[in-house]
Design a protein around this motif. Structure first.
Motif, short mmCIF file in Angstrom:
data_model
loop_
_atom_site.label_atom_id
_atom_site.label_comp_id
_atom_site.label_asym_id
_atom_site.label_seq_id
_atom_site.Cartn_x
_atom_site.Cartn_y
_atom_site.Cartn_z
N GLU A 16 0.84 -1.20 0.00
CA GLU A 16 0.00 0.00 0.00
C GLU A 16 0.88 1.25 0.00
O GLU A 16 0.60 2.21 -0.72
N ALA A 17 1.91 1.24 0.82
CA ALA A 17 2.81 2.38 0.91
C ALA A 17 3.52 2.61 -0.43
O ALA A 17 3.60 3.75 -0.90
N GLU A 18 4.02 1.56 -1.05
CA GLU A 18 4.72 1.70 -2.33
C GLU A 18 3.80 2.28 -3.40
O GLU A 18 4.21 3.19 -4.14
N VAL A 19 2.58 1.78 -3.49
CA VAL A 19 1.63 2.26 -4.50
C VAL A 19 1.29 3.72 -4.25
O VAL A 19 1.26 4.54 -5.18
N ASP A 20 1.05 4.07 -3.00
CA ASP A 20 0.68 5.43 -2.66
C ASP A 20 1.83 6.41 -2.91
O ASP A 20 1.63 7.50 -3.45
N ILE A 21 3.03 6.02 -2.56
CA ILE A 21 4.20 6.88 -2.79
C ILE A 21 4.44 7.08 -4.28
O ILE A 21 4.74 8.19 -4.72
N SER A 22 4.27 6.04 -5.09
CA SER A 22 4.47 6.19 -6.53
C SER A 22 3.41 7.12 -7.13
O SER A 22 3.71 7.94 -7.98
N ARG A 23 2.15 7.03 -6.65
CA ARG A 23 1.10 7.94 -7.11
C ARG A 23 1.46 9.39 -6.76
O ARG A 23 1.38 10.29 -7.57
N TRP A 24 1.90 9.59 -5.53
CA TRP A 24 2.25 10.92 -5.03
C TRP A 24 3.41 11.51 -5.85
O TRP A 24 3.38 12.67 -6.23
N LYS A 25 4.41 10.70 -6.15
CA LYS A 25 5.55 11.17 -6.94
C LYS A 25 5.14 11.49 -8.37
O LYS A 25 5.63 12.46 -8.96
N ARG A 26 4.21 10.70 -8.95
CA ARG A 26 3.71 11.01 -10.30
C ARG A 26 2.97 12.35 -10.30
O ARG A 26 3.13 13.16 -11.21
N GLN A 27 2.18 12.59 -9.28
CA GLN A 27 1.45 13.86 -9.19
C GLN A 27 2.43 15.03 -9.07
O GLN A 27 2.24 16.07 -9.70
N LEU A 28 3.47 14.88 -8.28
CA LEU A 28 4.49 15.92 -8.16
C LEU A 28 5.21 16.15 -9.48
O LEU A 28 5.49 17.28 -9.87
N ALA A 29 5.50 15.07 -10.20
CA ALA A 29 6.23 15.16 -11.47
C ALA A 29 5.46 15.94 -12.53
O ALA A 29 6.07 16.58 -13.38
N VAL A 30 4.13 15.91 -12.49
CA VAL A 30 3.34 16.65 -13.48
C VAL A 30 3.01 18.06 -13.01
O VAL A 30 2.26 18.77 -13.66
N GLY A 31 3.58 18.47 -11.89
CA GLY A 31 3.43 19.85 -11.45
C GLY A 31 2.32 20.09 -10.44
O GLY A 31 1.97 21.24 -10.16
N ALA A 32 1.76 19.05 -9.87
CA ALA A 32 0.74 19.22 -8.84
C ALA A 32 1.44 19.57 -7.53
O ALA A 32 2.17 18.76 -6.98
N THR A 33 1.24 20.79 -7.06
CA THR A 33 1.96 21.25 -5.88
C THR A 33 1.06 21.70 -4.74
O THR A 33 1.54 22.16 -3.72
N TYR A 34 -0.25 21.58 -4.91
CA TYR A 34 -1.18 22.02 -3.87
C TYR A 34 -1.98 20.84 -3.33
O TYR A 34 -2.29 19.90 -4.04
N GLU A 35 -2.33 20.94 -2.05
CA GLU A 35 -3.10 19.90 -1.39
C GLU A 35 -4.16 20.55 -0.53
O GLU A 35 -3.92 21.58 0.10
N ILE A 36 -5.32 19.95 -0.49
CA ILE A 36 -6.39 20.41 0.38
C ILE A 36 -6.36 19.52 1.61
O ILE A 36 -6.40 18.30 1.50
N GLY A 37 -6.27 20.12 2.79
CA GLY A 37 -6.15 19.37 4.03
C GLY A 37 -7.27 18.38 4.23
O GLY A 37 -8.32 18.45 3.61
#
Length: 105
Positions: A16-37
């Motif tokens: 679960e951690a590996e999948v979630d971290i890879s998703r998060w890194k993909r989002q960062l790579a495409v320029g997603a820099t904001y998060e809603i708490g």
């Protein structure tokens, strides 16, 4: 025996951690820099120290495998990240975090 054995649960949580971290890194790579708490009322930058990060989550997991028996060994999901354009299209009017104060959209 009922439920999942300790070894299988360790593997499941680690995957679960590996999948979630890879998703998060993909989002960062495409320029997603904001998060809603989690409460949904604050806008943060991805690197805000008040948010869960991949490093914090992995640090919490490492060395805590003995907590599986108590149900406390789990992966806390990383936040979804959004680009400024996505937030503009959503029409979000969230308050800015007092700690990281993201750039205005």
């Amino acid at each position: 025996m009922n439920g999942i054995c300790r070894s299988c649960d360790d593997i499941r949580v680690d995957r679960e951690a590996e999948v979630d971290i890879s998703r998060w890194k993909r989002q960062l790579a495409v320029g997603a820099t904001y998060e809603i708490g989690q409460s949904g009322n604050r806008l943060h930058r991805w690197d805000c120290p008040t948010l869960n990060s991949a490093e914090k989550g992995l640090q919490r997991l490492q060395g805590n495998e003995e907590l599986v028996a108590y149900g406390a060994y789990y992966w806390s999901r990383l936040p979804d990240l959004y680009t400024a354009e996505e937030l503009r299209l959503k029409g979000t009017r969230k308050q800015h975090c007092g700690v990281c104060g993201p750039d205005p959209l």
